[in-house]
Structures are given as C-alpha cells and as structure tokens.
Design a protein around this motif. Structure first.
Motif, short mmCIF file in Angstrom:
data_model
loop_
_atom_site.label_atom_id
_atom_site.label_comp_id
_atom_site.label_asym_id
_atom_site.label_seq_id
_atom_site.Cartn_x
_atom_site.Cartn_y
_atom_site.Cartn_z
N VAL A 5 37.57 5.10 8.51
CA VAL A 5 38.95 5.41 8.86
C VAL A 5 39.71 4.08 8.83
O VAL A 5 39.27 3.10 9.45
CB VAL A 5 39.05 6.06 10.25
CG1 VAL A 5 40.50 6.30 10.62
CG2 VAL A 5 38.25 7.35 10.27
N ALA A 6 40.81 4.04 8.11
CA ALA A 6 41.55 2.80 7.94
C ALA A 6 43.05 3.06 8.04
O ALA A 6 43.52 4.19 7.91
CB ALA A 6 41.22 2.17 6.59
N ALA A 7 43.79 1.98 8.25
CA ALA A 7 45.25 2.05 8.28
C ALA A 7 45.82 0.90 7.47
O ALA A 7 45.22 -0.18 7.40
CB ALA A 7 45.77 1.98 9.72
N SER A 8 46.95 1.14 6.85
CA SER A 8 47.67 0.09 6.12
C SER A 8 49.15 0.24 6.47
O SER A 8 49.56 1.21 7.08
CB SER A 8 47.44 0.23 4.61
OG SER A 8 47.83 1.49 4.14
N ALA A 9 49.93 -0.76 6.05
CA ALA A 9 51.35 -0.73 6.38
C ALA A 9 52.19 -1.28 5.24
O ALA A 9 51.84 -2.29 4.63
CB ALA A 9 51.62 -1.54 7.65
N VAL A 10 53.29 -0.59 4.98
CA VAL A 10 54.32 -1.09 4.08
C VAL A 10 55.33 -1.79 5.00
O VAL A 10 56.08 -1.14 5.72
CB VAL A 10 54.99 0.05 3.29
CG1 VAL A 10 56.11 -0.52 2.41
CG2 VAL A 10 53.97 0.79 2.45
N VAL A 11 55.29 -3.12 4.95
CA VAL A 11 56.15 -3.94 5.80
C VAL A 11 57.29 -4.46 4.93
O VAL A 11 57.04 -5.07 3.89
CB VAL A 11 55.37 -5.12 6.41
CG1 VAL A 11 56.27 -5.97 7.29
CG2 VAL A 11 54.15 -4.62 7.17
N THR A 12 58.51 -4.22 5.36
CA THR A 12 59.66 -4.64 4.57
C THR A 12 60.44 -5.74 5.27
O THR A 12 60.36 -5.90 6.49
CB THR A 12 60.61 -3.45 4.31
OG1 THR A 12 60.97 -2.87 5.57
CG2 THR A 12 59.93 -2.39 3.46
#
Length: 156
Positions: free
Chosen positions: A20-27
């Motif tokens: 189980v993983a998480a990622s992020a689109v950081v702007t």
C-alpha cells in the motif's frame, strides 16, 4: 537497490508482495509540479512510497514528500487510486511487488527543497517539459489525471 518496472509484460516476474503506497502531486504558484529523478531506476516520478503501520494514507504522502524532497506539504485533494495488476515492480533484493497507490493533490507549506538518498534530482517541472523526461507511463497517467482536473478522482 535497483528496481525495474514492468507493465503488461508476459515475461515479468510474478509478484511476491502487495504494498500500500501513497504519492502526491505537489504544485507551486506557477503551475509547476514537483518531481524527483529516482536513484534506483533514473526515471522521473512523483514523490511517494510505501505506507508504514503508523501512517494514514494522507499521512504517508506527507511523510514521503518530506523524506524525498525536504518539503512540508498539506493534502488538498485526491487525484485517484492506481491498482492495475499489469504493473509489477521488481527489486534487486528479490521483492516483486504489486503496488496499491493512492495519489493525492498537495501544496507546499514549508521546508527546503533538497535531494534525498532516494533521488539524484528534485525540482518543480512545468507540464510542457514532461514529454522530454524519462518517466514510466504509470507516473504520466497520474500526472495526466491531475492536469485534466477531473471532477471525480480516477478509480483504477
């Protein structure tokens, strides 16, 4: 430890773990997106990684962004879920994983941009530059979904 990503490849090794993983689109304020060049495969990717037992999914994304880029972020929304069984990641230590990734939207609230042990470069990239960067298509898919500004998150 190096990694190889397979997609819809009949010669890919069989998975022996589910992560189980998480990622992020950081702007940033200029419409650019935070990307890192991964040390383990030299491909550009969103910051993210596996969830710890003490994490929530949003907390995992916040922790991974901090660890991999030096930036503190706040989660602002959900891009989607990415669970395609045709995507397999093999590591040189013998782990072959399927990954259940939840990708969030996020904005910077502090910290200092820095390279980590997991990356060779981190920077904010304008979407017009994505085509010139070596990147696995599963990362491009997340970026495309973010840029489409979908009214509902992608569920796949």
């Amino acid at each position: 430890m190096a990694r190889t990503e397979y997609y819809d490849d009949p010669h890919a090794p069989q998975p022996n773990s589910m992560v189980v993983a998480a990622s992020a689109v950081v702007t940033d304020g200029e419409g650019r997106i935070l990307l890192q060049r991964r040390r383990d495969n030299e491909l550009w990717a969103l910051p993210g990684g596996g969830m710890d037992f003490t994490d929530s999914l949003p907390g995992c994304a916040v922790r991974e962004v901090k660890e991999e880029t030096g930036l503190d972020v706040e989660i602002t929304g959900l891009v989607g879920t990415y669970t395609d069984p045709r995507h397999v990641i093999a590591y040189t230590d013998g782990e072959v994983r399927r990954q259940f990734n939840v990708c969030f939207r996020a904005r910077v609230i502090g910290g200092v941009l820095a390279v980590s042990d997991e990356s060779t470069e981190v920077r904010f990239v304008h979407p017009d530059e994505f085509g010139s960067l070596p990147m696995h298509h599963t990362q491009r898919l997340r970026l495309d979904h973010f840029l489409e500004d979908r009214p509902q998150p992608y569920l796949g």
